[in-house]
Scaffold this active site. Structure first.
Site, PDB file in Angstrom:
ATOM      1  N   CYS A  60       0.858  -1.184   0.000  1.00 39.44           N
ATOM      2  CA  CYS A  60       0.000   0.000   0.000  1.00 39.44           C
ATOM      3  C   CYS A  60       0.893   1.232   0.000  1.00 39.44           C
ATOM      4  CB  CYS A  60      -0.878  -0.029   1.258  1.00 39.44           C
ATOM      5  SG  CYS A  60      -1.910   1.433   1.455  1.00 39.44           S
ATOM      6  N   CYS A  79      -0.954   3.526  -6.573  1.00 41.85           N
ATOM      7  CA  CYS A  79      -1.877   2.934  -5.605  1.00 41.85           C
ATOM      8  C   CYS A  79      -2.033   1.490  -6.053  1.00 41.85           C
ATOM      9  CB  CYS A  79      -3.223   3.655  -5.640  1.00 41.85           C
ATOM     10  SG  CYS A  79      -4.503   2.799  -4.699  1.00 41.85           S
TER      11      CYS A  79
END
Ligand code: DGL
Length: 265
Positions: free
Chosen positions: A73, A191
């Site tokens: 992440c 992302c």
């Protein structure tokens, strides 16, 4: 210690990283943890989020006994990597926007950074740009709406291309419309949710682009920090922080078992 690779994300985005890990290490045991109770991370306040990430990762490490934690992440890594490394006794591999490989490939020297609102604004991201792409124009586009589409996709719902197009319009504007800069030719998927939507991104783009994510670099990094990976095929455990029965089929496509609830203190 020979334990599984623990892959962590706020939601299903880490599955794109798990896929790269499986391509590099087909026999490696893997566990997956997502903090879906706090999703999306990209819209959370920094101090509370840092504390939360450390608590969830600690709980997941206790549950999985991994040999390495992969923070799959960008939003979490650009904020909390140092805190995690201080707290945990195992190696921690982070995921940060692939600015360096993008700068190596861009011919026009105009790169798009597609990420969460938090990641595009982080000092860590600015340092990456200063270090590796100081000769490039970087157009930053916060596209948190795409996180929602990727989550829905893993739950079996086809992404909504109108909503995707609305989130991507600021990026397309520098691909097609004349600006004072050269045309953008490369997009960093900053992302981990976004590579899951790549077929739609490619279809919606008004011109062919280079799409760069961090999956391969993370997989290579794992081999540098762990001498030997476990190949216990009984693993594939998955932990979530809120019930996620709707993700069971999607998780199974990536080799993970039905999610169990993680006990976060
Ligand atoms: N997958 C996460 C990332 O790479 C972000 C998703 C979220 O906002 O929770 O940044």
């Amino acid at each position: 210690m020979k334990g599984p690779v623990l892959v962590f994300d706020s939601g299903v985005g880490g599955l794109s990283v798990a896929q790269s890990l499986r391509q590099h290490y087909p026999d490696a045991a893997m566990c997956y943890t997502c903090d879906n109770a706090w999703l999306p991370y990209g819209l959370r306040e920094d101090a509370a989020l840092t504390e939360r990430i450390v608590s969830v990762c600690q709980a997941a490490v206790d549950a999985c006994q991994p040999s390495v934690l992969v923070v799959a992440c960008n939003t979490a890594s650009t904020l909390a990597l140092e805190h995690l490394r201080q707290q945990l006794a195992i190696p921690v591999v982070g995921t940060v926007p692939a600015i360096k490989p993008a700068a190596a490939i861009s011919q026009t020297r105009h790169i798009g950074l597609l990420a969460t609102r938090a990641t595009v604004a982080r000092p860590y991201t600015q340092r990456l740009i200063d270090s590796f792409a100081s000769d490039c124009v970087i157009t930053r586009v916060a596209a948190d709406a795409l996180v929602v589409e990727a989550e829905a996709y893993l739950a079996g719902i086809t992404p909504n291309t109108e909503r995707m197009q609305a989130a991507l319009t600021p990026l397309w504007q520098v691909v097609t419309a004349p600006t004072e800069h050269p045309k953008l030719d490369t997009v960093v998927l900053g992302c981990t949710h976004f590579p899951l939507l790549k077929p739609w991104l490619e279809q919606l783009a008004p011109a062919p682009l280079y799409w760069i994510d961090s999956g391969d670099a993370i997989a290579r990094r794992v081999a540098q920090v762990v001498a030997e990976l476990s190949s216990d095929h009984h693993d594939g455990r998955c932990y979530t922080t809120a019930p996620a029965a709707n993700l069971t089929a999607g998780l199974a496509r990536y080799g993970f078992k039905a999610p169990q609830l993680l006990n976060v203190r």
